[in-house]
Design an enzyme around this catalytic site. Structure first.
Site, PDB file in Angstrom:
ATOM      1  N   LYS A 142     -11.633   0.917  -2.700  1.00  0.00           N
ATOM      2  CA  LYS A 142     -10.583   1.480  -3.554  1.00  0.00           C
ATOM      3  C   LYS A 142     -11.080   1.442  -5.009  1.00  0.00           C
ATOM      4  O   LYS A 142     -11.936   2.235  -5.360  1.00  0.00           O
ATOM      5  CB  LYS A 142      -9.282   0.750  -3.278  1.00  0.00           C
ATOM      6  CG  LYS A 142      -8.954   0.860  -1.754  1.00  0.00           C
ATOM      7  CD  LYS A 142      -7.689   0.242  -1.353  1.00  0.00           C
ATOM      8  CE  LYS A 142      -7.542   0.018   0.148  1.00  0.00           C
ATOM      9  NZ  LYS A 142      -7.878   1.074   1.066  1.00  0.00           N
ATOM     10  N   HIS A 202      -5.410  -3.285  -2.818  1.00  0.00           N
ATOM     11  CA  HIS A 202      -5.036  -2.352  -3.886  1.00  0.00           C
ATOM     12  C   HIS A 202      -4.963  -3.009  -5.266  1.00  0.00           C
ATOM     13  O   HIS A 202      -4.705  -2.322  -6.252  1.00  0.00           O
ATOM     14  CB  HIS A 202      -3.690  -1.689  -3.556  1.00  0.00           C
ATOM     15  CG  HIS A 202      -3.782  -0.855  -2.325  1.00  0.00           C
ATOM     16  ND1 HIS A 202      -4.295   0.427  -2.333  1.00  0.00           N
ATOM     17  CD2 HIS A 202      -3.485  -1.133  -1.041  1.00  0.00           C
ATOM     18  CE1 HIS A 202      -4.289   0.912  -1.107  1.00  0.00           C
ATOM     19  NE2 HIS A 202      -3.810  -0.010  -0.295  1.00  0.00           N
ATOM     20  N   SER A 232       0.796  -1.234   0.000  1.00  0.00           N
ATOM     21  CA  SER A 232       0.000   0.000   0.000  1.00  0.00           C
ATOM     22  C   SER A 232       0.826   1.280   0.000  1.00  0.00           C
ATOM     23  O   SER A 232       0.338   2.317  -0.432  1.00  0.00           O
ATOM     24  CB  SER A 232      -0.944   0.000   1.202  1.00  0.00           C
ATOM     25  OG  SER A 232      -0.214  -0.098   2.405  1.00  0.00           O
TER      26      SER A 232
HETATM   27  N1  PLP Z   1      -5.413  -3.825   3.536  1.00  0.00           N
HETATM   28  C1  PLP Z   1      -4.593  -3.027   2.835  1.00  0.00           C
HETATM   29  C2  PLP Z   1      -3.412  -3.625   2.126  1.00  0.00           C
HETATM   30  C3  PLP Z   1      -4.847  -1.643   2.774  1.00  0.00           C
HETATM   31  O1  PLP Z   1      -4.026  -0.844   2.107  1.00  0.00           O
HETATM   32  C4  PLP Z   1      -5.981  -1.134   3.444  1.00  0.00           C
HETATM   33  C5  PLP Z   1      -6.319   0.298   3.403  1.00  0.00           C
HETATM   34  O2  PLP Z   1      -5.700   1.128   2.854  1.00  0.00           O
HETATM   35  C6  PLP Z   1      -6.779  -2.008   4.152  1.00  0.00           C
HETATM   36  C7  PLP Z   1      -6.481  -3.343   4.181  1.00  0.00           C
HETATM   37  C8  PLP Z   1      -7.961  -1.513   4.899  1.00  0.00           C
HETATM   38  O3  PLP Z   1      -9.063  -1.532   4.062  1.00  0.00           O
HETATM   39  P1  PLP Z   1     -10.328  -0.650   4.433  1.00  0.00           P
HETATM   40  O4  PLP Z   1      -9.989   0.744   4.071  1.00  0.00           O
HETATM   41  O5  PLP Z   1     -11.437  -1.247   3.654  1.00  0.00           O
HETATM   42  O6  PLP Z   1     -10.503  -0.801   5.909  1.00  0.00           O
END
Ligand code: PLP
Length: 401
Positions: free
Chosen positions: A239, A208, A180
């Site tokens: 996203k 992502h 991320s």
């Molecule tokens: N997993 C990853 C790799 C992320 O980058 C993110 C958020 O940026 C999440 C989980 C969390 O997802 P959510 O925004 O739906 O809570």
């Protein structure tokens, strides 16, 4: 007067003195390539709305129709009365999308990881986690009480030596699909091989990568042609799919297990029905309009090449998340401020989100950016980068890709 809150005030003052105080910015209209902040129009270069679906009329119409038909909320947790047939339709669609037996919705990617990891792994077992995995994976691992072995970023040799040295029975390797903050891709082929060799489960968080990687947009396993090789595949709706929420896809027994064992799943109110309707409309677009993905990748290539040419360090990123390495926190936040002043909104990222000395501007590209938008960004990055001494040398012919 009570002093019980003094520690809060002191901590805030300390953050202010260190220049680490976070102040959120208010975006004054729906995320699109250009938004208003403090009344000024600025180019949005830090949104995860990768395919530009947030404001798509088809998604909005689906949401409105679902609200009219189903109301605004779900009325309970999934195990009490929040499991609506609309949610089932989405779960079945997601399973088909991934070619998996089953899928299960969660309220967010964060809560998915907090629910799934401790359901699968516990005391006496061991989780292997990439050092740059998302905070929600880190917290899910902590909550599980399993032993956690952190391997250096994408370092398969080190991962193997950790796996080799461990005789415990329950093992799981967990990784982001696309990282991320670094925008590089997990080496899934090697991870799957190691998992086979050492009898470990595999879990990929593709927050992502959904909508972005793979010819169908179903994420990193599709990209590596490993469709049926990942045990737990997590995706999010917040996203590329332009909405909110998350899911896991996998074999039927896994999903039944998560329904029975996932504490976050069991004890939280289910997503509003309009979310499922919106995501179903988003999936139609994702599957029916591959040109959006193609446009995104063209934009990524154009912007990254431009930034590299100006002389920025984009850290070997491979995807639509392009880190621009600035290292030091003060410099990073000054660059963030100056860029905004010049009409480019891109967020400076600092510890604890990234390691000390690895601060960066996290640039994210959208399919809906035009070439003029990207040229504008490159021009402003170059101006600010030069004014801060981050890039040097001739400024001619440096922004056109
Ligand atoms: N997993 C990853 C790799 C992320 O980058 C993110 C958020 O940026 C999440 C989980 C969390 O997802 P959510 O925004 O739906 O809570």
């Amino acid at each position: 007067m009570s002093h019980k809150f003094d520690f809060v005030e002191e901590e805030l003052q300390l953050l202010e003195r260190k220049g680490s105080y976070r102040r959120i910015r208010w975006v004054e209209e729906a995320p699109s390539p250009w938004v208003r902040i403090n009344g000024d129009r600025v180019l949005l270069l830090c949104s995860n709305n990768y395919l530009g679906l947030i404001n798509d009329p088809r998604l909005k119409e689906a949401a409105v129709r679902a609200i009219e038909e189903w109301g605004c909320g779900s009325g309970g947790s999934r195990s009490i009365c929040g499991s609506l047939s609309l949610h089932r339709m989405l779960e079945e669609r997601l399973a088909r999308f991934h070619g998996s037996e089953s899928a299960l919705l969660f309220n967010s990617g964060y809560s998915a990881n907090l629910s799934i990891i401790p359901s699968l792994m516990g005391d006496g077992e061991v989780i292997y986690s990439d050092e740059l995995n998302h905070a929600s994976i880190v917290d899910g691992c902590r909550l599980s009480r399993a032993a956690v072995q952190i391997y250096p970023h994408r370092d398969m040799r080190e991962l193997e030596s950790l796996l080799k040295g461990n005789q415990r029975k329950g093992k799981m390797i967990v990784t982001d699909g696309i990282f991320s903050m670094d925008g590089d891709i997990a080496p899934l082929t090697e991870i799957v091989e190691l998992a086979r060799k050492y009898s470990a489960l595999t879990m990929v968080d593709d927050a992502h990568a959904i909508g972005v990687l793979g010819s169908k947009g179903s994420g990193s396993p599709e990209h590596f042609q490993l469709l049926h090789e990942i045990d737990v595949h997590v995706g999010t709706f917040g996203k590329a799919l332009g909405c909110f929420g998350a899911y896991a896809a996998g074999r039927r027994s896994l999903i039944e297990f998560l329904i029975n064992k996932g504490r976050v799943f069991l004890y939280t109110t289910a997503l509003p029905p309009s979310v499922s309707a919106t995501v179903l409309a988003g999936l139609d677009i994702l599957e029916g309009e591959p040109e959006r993905r193609e446009r995104l990748w063209k934009n990524v290539d154009y912007l990254r090449r431009g930034l590299d040419r100006v002389g920025f360090d984009t850290m070997n990123s491979q995807a639509h998340i392009i880190p621009v390495l600035t290292r030091e926190e003060g410099l990073t936040m000054e660059m963030d401020r100056r860029l905004l002043e010049k009409g480019v909104f891109v967020q400076g990222i600092r510890p604890p989100t990234v390691p000390e000395g690895k601060c960066r501007l996290r640039v994210t590209v959208m399919a809906t950016h035009t070439q003029e938008d990207l040229d504008f960004a490159l021009e402003k990055f170059e101006e600010v980068g030069r004014s801060l001494g981050i890039v040097h040398g001739s400024s001619t012919d440096c922004s056109r890709g």
